[in-house]
Design a protein around this motif. Sequence first.
Motif, mmCIF file in Angstrom:
data_model
loop_
_atom_site.group_PDB
_atom_site.id
_atom_site.type_symbol
_atom_site.label_atom_id
_atom_site.label_comp_id
_atom_site.label_asym_id
_atom_site.label_seq_id
_atom_site.Cartn_x
_atom_site.Cartn_y
_atom_site.Cartn_z
ATOM 1 N N LEU A 1 0.822 -1.201 0.000
ATOM 2 C CA LEU A 1 0.000 0.000 0.000
ATOM 3 C C LEU A 1 0.860 1.257 0.000
ATOM 4 O O LEU A 1 0.570 2.226 -0.712
ATOM 5 C CB LEU A 1 -0.922 -0.013 1.218
ATOM 6 C CG LEU A 1 -1.937 1.142 1.329
ATOM 7 C CD1 LEU A 1 -2.861 1.151 0.119
ATOM 8 C CD2 LEU A 1 -2.737 1.034 2.613
ATOM 9 N N ALA A 2 1.931 1.230 0.817
ATOM 10 C CA ALA A 2 2.834 2.382 0.837
ATOM 11 C C ALA A 2 3.486 2.588 -0.522
ATOM 12 O O ALA A 2 3.630 3.724 -0.995
ATOM 13 C CB ALA A 2 3.908 2.189 1.920
ATOM 14 N N LEU A 3 3.873 1.472 -1.163
ATOM 15 C CA LEU A 3 4.466 1.577 -2.493
ATOM 16 C C LEU A 3 3.456 2.102 -3.500
ATOM 17 O O LEU A 3 3.801 2.933 -4.354
ATOM 18 C CB LEU A 3 4.986 0.205 -2.934
ATOM 19 C CG LEU A 3 5.700 0.149 -4.290
ATOM 20 C CD1 LEU A 3 6.902 1.076 -4.298
ATOM 21 C CD2 LEU A 3 6.119 -1.280 -4.624
ATOM 22 N N ALA A 4 2.201 1.635 -3.395
ATOM 23 C CA ALA A 4 1.160 2.127 -4.295
ATOM 24 C C ALA A 4 0.906 3.613 -4.084
ATOM 25 O O ALA A 4 0.754 4.379 -5.048
ATOM 26 C CB ALA A 4 -0.133 1.341 -4.078
ATOM 27 N N HIS A 5 0.891 4.044 -2.815
ATOM 28 C CA HIS A 5 0.715 5.469 -2.529
ATOM 29 C C HIS A 5 1.892 6.280 -3.080
ATOM 30 O O HIS A 5 1.702 7.383 -3.607
ATOM 31 C CB HIS A 5 0.604 5.686 -1.020
ATOM 32 C CG HIS A 5 -0.724 5.284 -0.467
ATOM 33 N ND1 HIS A 5 -0.976 5.159 0.878
ATOM 34 C CD2 HIS A 5 -1.904 4.987 -1.083
ATOM 35 C CE1 HIS A 5 -2.225 4.791 1.071
ATOM 36 N NE2 HIS A 5 -2.802 4.684 -0.113
#
Length: 395
Positions: free
Chosen positions: A187-191
């Motif tokens: 999720l952090a990478l997607a953000h």
Amino acid sequence: MAHGRQEPSDRLSPDRIRLWNAAVWVLFGLLPTAGGVLDRSPARKGWMFGLLALIALGHALTLARPRTRLMNRRAYLGLLALTLGGSSYLLDGGAAFYVVSLPQFWLYTRTPREAVALSGGAAALTVFGGTLGQGWSPQLLTGNTVFTLADYAVGTGLGLWIHRFIGQSNERQERLTAELALTQEELALAHQRQGAAEERERMAREIHDTLAQGLASIVVLAEAARAALTTDPGRSAQQLASIEQTARENLTEARVLVGSVPASGVAAGSVATTLRRTLDRFVQDTGLTVTAELPDIDLDQRTRVALLRCTQESLANVRKHAGASTVGVVLSEVPGGVELEITDDGRGFVVAESRGFGLDGMRRRLAELDGELTVTSSPGDGTRVLATLPTPAQD
């Protein structure tokens, strides 16, 4: 998060389980055992009270320091086993006290094997103490011995089942924790990717609305100045001055984009003054007729920048595509917001077939401020661009 989350003090932690077990052990094990020796001889009462006081002190110390060294906990459980054997001898049986004490052999050991061994030793001492106190007889097989051994068997089976259940729960928890950590990383990478994409889009829009438009103006002005160099030197000089001014503005915008200056690149002041300056430059560069109604409306910086960019993009489209002779610009204050209307009498176009970056960039810019862009046009009927923006309440 304040809601939906249990604090450590609210959970059924191992320390809480040991505390509850201690209360049960005292009420249903220690006190009844002490009461059971009251009618015995003074010697037996003295030994019993001494044993109970000793084991109570050991239990209190172990409970107060549940994370004490394993050797100390084993010593306490050994003392408990001896106490169970002694009380069984003094009372001619101690199966009930053994039953209440049995959970401690599982609470204060680290492995099931250790718990089974120590509780088994305590069961043997309890049986031995009762047998020694009463003497051997066939009736013992239906009394203290049977109950103690049955309690040991049931306790062992239940303890092993609970240990296995807790182990499986811990494995599931660890697996879910690992999956959650992986999901959080994804999720952090997607953000991060989304943020990078949004930043690229913002930079592309800013470059299109500022540097690209300025460079396009410079090209048009340079071509016009070169064409009029021999026929109208004065006009050429004027256009060269416009080229210089546009280049300086583009340099300022470039510094804004790379972060050399903190401001938006738009000088402070009323929106009317900013738009009028832009329109004067447009008239100077193109020679078109521009009519403007620009009341002095107090707006915040982001709204002023958005209206300026919409005006610049609309005027650039008029210059490049419309073939118009007259442009009208009307700024008006409406309930809860402001409207900017830009019209021209050019050739028009089919809005549904438009794929230009400029209109899409204007829509996105206005949408970021909860605004809206409406474009009305058809071939031969000119174009109407209406930008609507809400205005924040003034304190």
